[in-house]
Every structure is written in structure tokens, then in C-alpha cells.
Design a protein around this motif. Sequence first.
Motif, PDB file in Angstrom:
ATOM      1  N   SER A  79       0.826  -1.204   0.000  1.00 38.59           N
ATOM      2  CA  SER A  79       0.000   0.000   0.000  1.00 38.59           C
ATOM      3  C   SER A  79       0.863   1.258   0.000  1.00 38.59           C
ATOM      4  O   SER A  79       0.593   2.211  -0.743  1.00 38.59           O
ATOM      5  CB  SER A  79      -0.925  -0.005   1.218  1.00 38.59           C
ATOM      6  OG  SER A  79      -1.695   1.181   1.277  1.00 38.59           O
ATOM      7  N   GLN A  80       1.928   1.260   0.792  1.00 42.61           N
ATOM      8  CA  GLN A  80       2.809   2.427   0.856  1.00 42.61           C
ATOM      9  C   GLN A  80       3.573   2.615  -0.450  1.00 42.61           C
ATOM     10  O   GLN A  80       3.753   3.746  -0.909  1.00 42.61           O
ATOM     11  CB  GLN A  80       3.791   2.268   2.022  1.00 42.61           C
ATOM     12  CG  GLN A  80       3.132   2.340   3.394  1.00 42.61           C
ATOM     13  CD  GLN A  80       4.090   1.962   4.509  1.00 42.61           C
ATOM     14  OE1 GLN A  80       4.925   1.064   4.356  1.00 42.61           O
ATOM     15  NE2 GLN A  80       3.986   2.635   5.637  1.00 42.61           N
ATOM     16  N   GLY A  83       1.116   4.009  -2.941  1.00 43.85           N
ATOM     17  CA  GLY A  83       0.801   5.399  -2.637  1.00 43.85           C
ATOM     18  C   GLY A  83       1.941   6.330  -2.989  1.00 43.85           C
ATOM     19  O   GLY A  83       1.735   7.403  -3.559  1.00 43.85           O
ATOM     20  N   THR A  84       3.177   5.920  -2.663  1.00 49.98           N
ATOM     21  CA  THR A  84       4.340   6.743  -2.969  1.00 49.98           C
ATOM     22  C   THR A  84       4.533   6.876  -4.471  1.00 49.98           C
ATOM     23  O   THR A  84       4.860   7.957  -4.978  1.00 49.98           O
ATOM     24  CB  THR A  84       5.598   6.141  -2.333  1.00 49.98           C
ATOM     25  OG1 THR A  84       5.406   6.030  -0.916  1.00 49.98           O
ATOM     26  CG2 THR A  84       6.824   7.000  -2.601  1.00 49.98           C
ATOM     27  N   VAL A  86       2.185   6.551  -6.882  1.00 51.77           N
ATOM     28  CA  VAL A  86       1.119   7.369  -7.472  1.00 51.77           C
ATOM     29  C   VAL A  86       1.324   8.841  -7.122  1.00 51.77           C
ATOM     30  O   VAL A  86       1.051   9.734  -7.925  1.00 51.77           O
ATOM     31  CB  VAL A  86      -0.261   6.867  -7.005  1.00 51.77           C
ATOM     32  CG1 VAL A  86      -1.365   7.830  -7.431  1.00 51.77           C
ATOM     33  CG2 VAL A  86      -0.532   5.474  -7.583  1.00 51.77           C
ATOM     34  N   TRP A  87       1.838   9.103  -5.912  1.00 52.75           N
ATOM     35  CA  TRP A  87       2.134  10.474  -5.497  1.00 52.75           C
ATOM     36  C   TRP A  87       3.110  11.123  -6.481  1.00 52.75           C
ATOM     37  O   TRP A  87       3.026  12.323  -6.762  1.00 52.75           O
ATOM     38  CB  TRP A  87       2.727  10.444  -4.101  1.00 52.75           C
ATOM     39  CG  TRP A  87       2.815  11.770  -3.399  1.00 52.75           C
ATOM     40  CD1 TRP A  87       3.414  12.913  -3.853  1.00 52.75           C
ATOM     41  CD2 TRP A  87       2.300  12.071  -2.099  1.00 52.75           C
ATOM     42  NE1 TRP A  87       3.305  13.902  -2.921  1.00 52.75           N
ATOM     43  CE2 TRP A  87       2.630  13.424  -1.833  1.00 52.75           C
ATOM     44  CE3 TRP A  87       1.609  11.334  -1.142  1.00 52.75           C
ATOM     45  CZ2 TRP A  87       2.286  14.051  -0.646  1.00 52.75           C
ATOM     46  CZ3 TRP A  87       1.270  11.967   0.041  1.00 52.75           C
ATOM     47  CH2 TRP A  87       1.598  13.307   0.288  1.00 52.75           C
ATOM     48  N   TRP A 118     -12.966   8.017   4.145  1.00 52.97           N
ATOM     49  CA  TRP A 118     -11.752   7.471   3.532  1.00 52.97           C
ATOM     50  C   TRP A 118     -10.599   7.623   4.520  1.00 52.97           C
ATOM     51  O   TRP A 118     -10.005   8.690   4.664  1.00 52.97           O
ATOM     52  CB  TRP A 118     -11.468   8.193   2.213  1.00 52.97           C
ATOM     53  CG  TRP A 118     -12.420   7.766   1.122  1.00 52.97           C
ATOM     54  CD1 TRP A 118     -13.381   6.806   1.213  1.00 52.97           C
ATOM     55  CD2 TRP A 118     -12.501   8.283  -0.205  1.00 52.97           C
ATOM     56  NE1 TRP A 118     -14.058   6.688   0.023  1.00 52.97           N
ATOM     57  CE2 TRP A 118     -13.544   7.582  -0.866  1.00 52.97           C
ATOM     58  CE3 TRP A 118     -11.801   9.270  -0.898  1.00 52.97           C
ATOM     59  CZ2 TRP A 118     -13.902   7.837  -2.187  1.00 52.97           C
ATOM     60  CZ3 TRP A 118     -12.161   9.528  -2.216  1.00 52.97           C
ATOM     61  CH2 TRP A 118     -13.177   8.814  -2.860  1.00 52.97           C
ATOM     62  N   ALA A 120      -7.493   6.483   4.689  1.00 52.90           N
ATOM     63  CA  ALA A 120      -6.136   6.789   4.241  1.00 52.90           C
ATOM     64  C   ALA A 120      -5.949   8.294   4.135  1.00 52.90           C
ATOM     65  O   ALA A 120      -4.906   8.833   4.524  1.00 52.90           O
ATOM     66  CB  ALA A 120      -5.858   6.124   2.893  1.00 52.90           C
ATOM     67  N   TYR A 121      -6.966   8.966   3.618  1.00 49.27           N
ATOM     68  CA  TYR A 121      -6.907  10.434   3.556  1.00 49.27           C
ATOM     69  C   TYR A 121      -6.872  11.024   4.958  1.00 49.27           C
ATOM     70  O   TYR A 121      -6.102  11.936   5.248  1.00 49.27           O
ATOM     71  CB  TYR A 121      -8.104  10.995   2.791  1.00 49.27           C
ATOM     72  CG  TYR A 121      -8.377  12.442   3.140  1.00 49.27           C
ATOM     73  CD1 TYR A 121      -7.600  13.455   2.591  1.00 49.27           C
ATOM     74  CD2 TYR A 121      -9.366  12.779   4.059  1.00 49.27           C
ATOM     75  CE1 TYR A 121      -7.820  14.782   2.935  1.00 49.27           C
ATOM     76  CE2 TYR A 121      -9.588  14.095   4.409  1.00 49.27           C
ATOM     77  CZ  TYR A 121      -8.816  15.098   3.839  1.00 49.27           C
ATOM     78  OH  TYR A 121      -9.033  16.396   4.195  1.00 49.27           O
ATOM     79  N   THR A 124      -3.477  10.842   6.527  1.00 48.19           N
ATOM     80  CA  THR A 124      -2.549  11.803   5.937  1.00 48.19           C
ATOM     81  C   THR A 124      -2.857  13.209   6.417  1.00 48.19           C
ATOM     82  O   THR A 124      -1.966  13.992   6.730  1.00 48.19           O
ATOM     83  CB  THR A 124      -2.633  11.750   4.394  1.00 48.19           C
ATOM     84  OG1 THR A 124      -2.396  10.414   3.969  1.00 48.19           O
ATOM     85  CG2 THR A 124      -1.605  12.664   3.760  1.00 48.19           C
ATOM     86  N   PRO A 147      -1.800  14.668  -0.043  1.00 45.47           N
ATOM     87  CA  PRO A 147      -1.740  14.024  -1.364  1.00 45.47           C
ATOM     88  C   PRO A 147      -1.999  15.009  -2.490  1.00 45.47           C
ATOM     89  O   PRO A 147      -2.878  15.876  -2.374  1.00 45.47           O
ATOM     90  CB  PRO A 147      -2.865  12.981  -1.280  1.00 45.47           C
ATOM     91  CG  PRO A 147      -3.093  12.758   0.171  1.00 45.47           C
ATOM     92  CD  PRO A 147      -2.791  14.059   0.851  1.00 45.47           C
ATOM     93  N   THR A 207      -3.231   2.832 -13.367  1.00 51.44           N
ATOM     94  CA  THR A 207      -3.622   4.195 -12.997  1.00 51.44           C
ATOM     95  C   THR A 207      -3.448   5.130 -14.191  1.00 51.44           C
ATOM     96  O   THR A 207      -4.315   5.964 -14.488  1.00 51.44           O
ATOM     97  CB  THR A 207      -2.783   4.700 -11.812  1.00 51.44           C
ATOM     98  OG1 THR A 207      -3.057   3.892 -10.672  1.00 51.44           O
ATOM     99  CG2 THR A 207      -3.105   6.144 -11.480  1.00 51.44           C
TER     100      THR A 207
END
Length: 233
Positions: A79-80, A83-84, A86-87, A118, A120-121, A124, A147, A207
Motif C-alpha cells: 500500500s505504501q 501510494g508513494t 502514485v504520489w 476514507w 487513508a486520507y 494523511t 496528497p 492508474t
Amino acid sequence: MRLAELSTRSGVSRATIKYYLREGLLHPGRRVTTTEAEYDEEHLRRLRLVRALIQVGRIPVKSAREVLAALADEDLDRSQRLGTAVWALPHGPAPDERDPATEAARRTADELLERIGWSAYAETRGRANGGADGGADGGADGGAPLPPAYAMLVTAITALSRLGYPCAADDLEPYARAMERIAASDLDLVERYGTPDEQVEAAVALTVLYEPVLLSLRRLAEAEESHRRFDSR
């Protein structure tokens, strides 16, 4: 396989493959002579990802390198890593903090995301110390950055509000709920791949590659719904 076969199977020219090797986007093959190297299925998979990022997604080489570095970071879980990665993908413009509508748009975005839960948001947002003035670059108190997709959302809501179009949390919630179902479908596709590395790479590629699919399907669906509602024939 040698370079010629790698080029044929990937659809990427030999000159471009050599460029990717020089730029560190593709790791070197196993040297078999002073002038030739041998490549394997991992090279082929990575090359398809690089092609998706750069040739299809129009992502700059520097950004692609950051994405690939995130994918290779074994200190992060799946997941990290996703996320990293896609960031690091290109995103739209950050909110204009000089625009008085930006703060109201941020409150709308927060209300929407908190309403649908959500997590995850929310995590953050918490790390950013609630920095309403930090935008995509960080919290007001120098906390963790938010994000880029959140910044895009705030910018979009600001534009809608300025032009007088519906953009309250109630208006946006159906779209967010639809995105939840799309995200589940995305990860269903990703889980078809065998290893965690393949899954994360596929998630990044999809994505990039599926965003035009989503846009085209939305426009086709709107045309169909318009036909059903308004076509007097």
C-alpha cells in the motif's frame, strides 16, 4: 533474450531501450560479451511499465524515475509503495492560496472525504497537522504534505464555485461513491498478477492507462443518458 528480441516483444525500439538503460529506468542486463547483454522477463515487464508511464502517460523521465524508485523500495509495504508511486505521478495545479474561494473549497473537500470515511486520507490529513494553508506542499505548521490528488480536488471545487456550478459535498458525494466502486475494480484487476512486485507495478500502469478509459466511458454514458432523457424522437 537479447536486445533485439526484447525490442520486438515489448514494442519499444532498441534506441529507446538503450536510452532507458542510460537513464536508469531499466536495470542492465546480464553481460554475455563485451558488446551484448541478455535480458529476462523482469526486464520485459519493467519495460512495459516504463513505456506506459512515458510513452502513453506522457510522464517526464524524472517523474518516471521517482515512480520506479518508489516501486523498488522494499522498506515499504504494498500500500505504501503504491501510494508513494502514485504520489510521484504528474498532477494538476495546486490550489491558488491567494484566491478567497480556496479555503471554502478546502472545507468542502474535507467535509466530503470525512463524510465518506476514507481513512487513508484522514491519516494523511492528521500527519499534516490539519494544515489548511499548506495545500499540497504541507501543513501550516510544517507537517507532512497532503496528497496531490487532494490539491487537485480543492482546485477543481474552487473553479466550480467561482463559476457558480454545484459543488457542495452533497453534489460531489455520488461521484465519490462511484469512485469507490471503480477503485475496487482497479484492485481486482491488480490482484490478477502473481507477485507483490507485479501487483504494484500493474497498479501504477493501470492508474495511467485506465484514466483515458474512464474519461471516454463517462462521455459515452452521458451521451446515452442525454439521449434517454431529452431525445424527443
